[in-house]
Design an enzyme around this catalytic site. Structure first.
Site, PDB file in Angstrom:
ATOM      1  N   LYS A 166       0.834  -1.208   0.000  1.00  0.00           N
ATOM      2  CA  LYS A 166       0.000   0.000   0.000  1.00  0.00           C
ATOM      3  C   LYS A 166       0.867   1.256   0.000  1.00  0.00           C
ATOM      4  O   LYS A 166       2.064   1.207   0.295  1.00  0.00           O
ATOM      5  CB  LYS A 166      -0.936  -0.040   1.212  1.00  0.00           C
ATOM      6  CG  LYS A 166      -1.982  -1.155   1.149  1.00  0.00           C
ATOM      7  CD  LYS A 166      -2.948  -1.065   2.331  1.00  0.00           C
ATOM      8  CE  LYS A 166      -4.019  -2.138   2.248  1.00  0.00           C
ATOM      9  NZ  LYS A 166      -4.986  -2.027   3.380  1.00  0.00           N
ATOM     10  N   PHE A 192     -15.238   4.084   7.266  1.00  0.00           N
ATOM     11  CA  PHE A 192     -13.865   4.369   6.826  1.00  0.00           C
ATOM     12  C   PHE A 192     -13.694   4.354   5.299  1.00  0.00           C
ATOM     13  O   PHE A 192     -12.579   4.519   4.798  1.00  0.00           O
ATOM     14  CB  PHE A 192     -12.874   3.396   7.477  1.00  0.00           C
ATOM     15  CG  PHE A 192     -13.154   1.933   7.205  1.00  0.00           C
ATOM     16  CD1 PHE A 192     -12.693   1.311   6.057  1.00  0.00           C
ATOM     17  CD2 PHE A 192     -13.871   1.167   8.126  1.00  0.00           C
ATOM     18  CE1 PHE A 192     -12.935  -0.031   5.816  1.00  0.00           C
ATOM     19  CE2 PHE A 192     -14.127  -0.188   7.894  1.00  0.00           C
ATOM     20  CZ  PHE A 192     -13.650  -0.777   6.725  1.00  0.00           C
ATOM     21  N   ARG A 239      -2.155 -14.264   4.238  1.00  0.00           N
ATOM     22  CA  ARG A 239      -2.926 -13.601   5.300  1.00  0.00           C
ATOM     23  C   ARG A 239      -2.236 -13.786   6.658  1.00  0.00           C
ATOM     24  O   ARG A 239      -2.172 -12.861   7.454  1.00  0.00           O
ATOM     25  CB  ARG A 239      -4.345 -14.164   5.352  1.00  0.00           C
ATOM     26  CG  ARG A 239      -5.165 -13.921   4.088  1.00  0.00           C
ATOM     27  CD  ARG A 239      -5.730 -12.553   3.952  1.00  0.00           C
ATOM     28  NE  ARG A 239      -6.594 -12.190   5.046  1.00  0.00           N
ATOM     29  CZ  ARG A 239      -7.226 -11.012   5.127  1.00  0.00           C
ATOM     30  NH1 ARG A 239      -7.063 -10.107   4.169  1.00  0.00           N
ATOM     31  NH2 ARG A 239      -7.989 -10.737   6.153  1.00  0.00           N
ATOM     32  N   THR A 259      -5.550  -6.963  10.689  1.00  0.00           N
ATOM     33  CA  THR A 259      -5.814  -5.672  10.041  1.00  0.00           C
ATOM     34  C   THR A 259      -5.255  -4.516  10.878  1.00  0.00           C
ATOM     35  O   THR A 259      -4.626  -3.590  10.336  1.00  0.00           O
ATOM     36  CB  THR A 259      -7.340  -5.482   9.873  1.00  0.00           C
ATOM     37  OG1 THR A 259      -7.870  -6.632   9.203  1.00  0.00           O
ATOM     38  CG2 THR A 259      -7.655  -4.227   9.076  1.00  0.00           C
ATOM     39  N   ARG A 305       2.423  -6.520   8.996  1.00  0.00           N
ATOM     40  CA  ARG A 305       1.742  -5.357   9.572  1.00  0.00           C
ATOM     41  C   ARG A 305       2.357  -4.958  10.913  1.00  0.00           C
ATOM     42  O   ARG A 305       2.459  -3.775  11.222  1.00  0.00           O
ATOM     43  CB  ARG A 305       0.241  -5.630   9.673  1.00  0.00           C
ATOM     44  CG  ARG A 305      -0.423  -5.507   8.281  1.00  0.00           C
ATOM     45  CD  ARG A 305      -1.832  -5.981   8.264  1.00  0.00           C
ATOM     46  NE  ARG A 305      -2.533  -5.544   7.067  1.00  0.00           N
ATOM     47  CZ  ARG A 305      -3.698  -6.067   6.675  1.00  0.00           C
ATOM     48  NH1 ARG A 305      -4.280  -7.020   7.374  1.00  0.00           N
ATOM     49  NH2 ARG A 305      -4.277  -5.615   5.583  1.00  0.00           N
ATOM     50  N   ASN A 335      -2.058   0.284   6.753  1.00  0.00           N
ATOM     51  CA  ASN A 335      -1.544  -0.965   7.321  1.00  0.00           C
ATOM     52  C   ASN A 335      -0.698  -1.777   6.339  1.00  0.00           C
ATOM     53  O   ASN A 335      -0.653  -3.000   6.390  1.00  0.00           O
ATOM     54  CB  ASN A 335      -2.697  -1.796   7.906  1.00  0.00           C
ATOM     55  CG  ASN A 335      -3.728  -2.162   6.868  1.00  0.00           C
ATOM     56  OD1 ASN A 335      -3.603  -1.809   5.698  1.00  0.00           O
ATOM     57  ND2 ASN A 335      -4.750  -2.889   7.272  1.00  0.00           N
ATOM     58  N   HIS A 384      -2.150  -5.326   1.434  1.00  0.00           N
ATOM     59  CA  HIS A 384      -3.425  -5.990   1.171  1.00  0.00           C
ATOM     60  C   HIS A 384      -3.147  -7.417   0.719  1.00  0.00           C
ATOM     61  O   HIS A 384      -2.180  -7.665   0.005  1.00  0.00           O
ATOM     62  CB  HIS A 384      -4.190  -5.261   0.042  1.00  0.00           C
ATOM     63  CG  HIS A 384      -5.381  -6.040  -0.434  1.00  0.00           C
ATOM     64  ND1 HIS A 384      -6.603  -5.970   0.197  1.00  0.00           N
ATOM     65  CD2 HIS A 384      -5.510  -6.951  -1.438  1.00  0.00           C
ATOM     66  CE1 HIS A 384      -7.437  -6.801  -0.415  1.00  0.00           C
ATOM     67  NE2 HIS A 384      -6.811  -7.412  -1.402  1.00  0.00           N
TER      68      HIS A 384
END
Ligand code: GDP
Length: 147
Positions: free
Chosen positions: A11, A59, A87, A93, A104, A114, A117
């Site tokens: 990100k 959000f 994941r 998250t 993360r 964070n 993705h």
């Protein structure tokens, strides 16, 4: 165990902070093979389309503004059980709840910024891969036929 494809995005927060190399090293250490990559600067409407499932959430505006604020590195990863394994490698998250050593925990700033993705299921992976890489499913099936 199944050979799968998943969609990941480094990100804008992590890419701008110079963490792309560190995150790719983690992919390589976990045998997540990069089979496609694009550096994108999403428009607001592209970010809204990608996160359409979250439209209406409090959000959504902030998330899509963030995702279209600066370049992001989008990749398709291939590997055994790569959807679930990515994941796990990403962590929760909210980085405050992410396990030690996860991407993360290492690189996220907060629950929105964070770092990464990763698709959460085979159906979302198929949608997300086709969103950024139309035609890659054909490439994957062509490879499978050669095995
Ligand atoms: P993920 O699958 O772990 O990425 O999480 P979700 O699918 O639930 O949410 C998608 C993205 O929206 C997250 O990665 C965050 O960037 C953002 N997000 C999720 N929950 C929140 C929240 O409560 N507040 C804010 N500001 N952003 C959030």
């Amino acid at each position: 165990m199944a050979l799968e494809l998943t969609l990941t995005i480094i990100k804008p927060d992590a890419f701008s902070a110079g963490h792309a190399g560190d995150i790719i090293k983690i992919f390589e250490a976990n045998q997540f093979k990069i089979v496609a990559a694009r550096l994108v600067n999403l428009t607001r409407s592209e970010a809204e389309g990608f996160y359409a499932i979250h439209r209406g959430k409090p959000f959504f505006e902030s998330l899509t503004a963030f995702m279209s604020s600066a370049p992001a590195l989008v990749m398709v990863l291939e590997g055994e059980n790569v959807i679930a394994r990515l994941r796990e490698t990403m962590g929760a998250t909210d980085p405050a709840r992410a396990a030690a050593g996860t991407i993360r925990k290492l690189y996220a700033q907060d629950i929105e910024r964070n770092a990464i993705h990763g698709s959460d299921a085979p159906e979302t992976a198929a949608f997300e891969i086709s969103y950024f890489f139309p035609g890659i499913e054909l490439l994957a099936s062509a490879r499978a036929k050669q095995l």
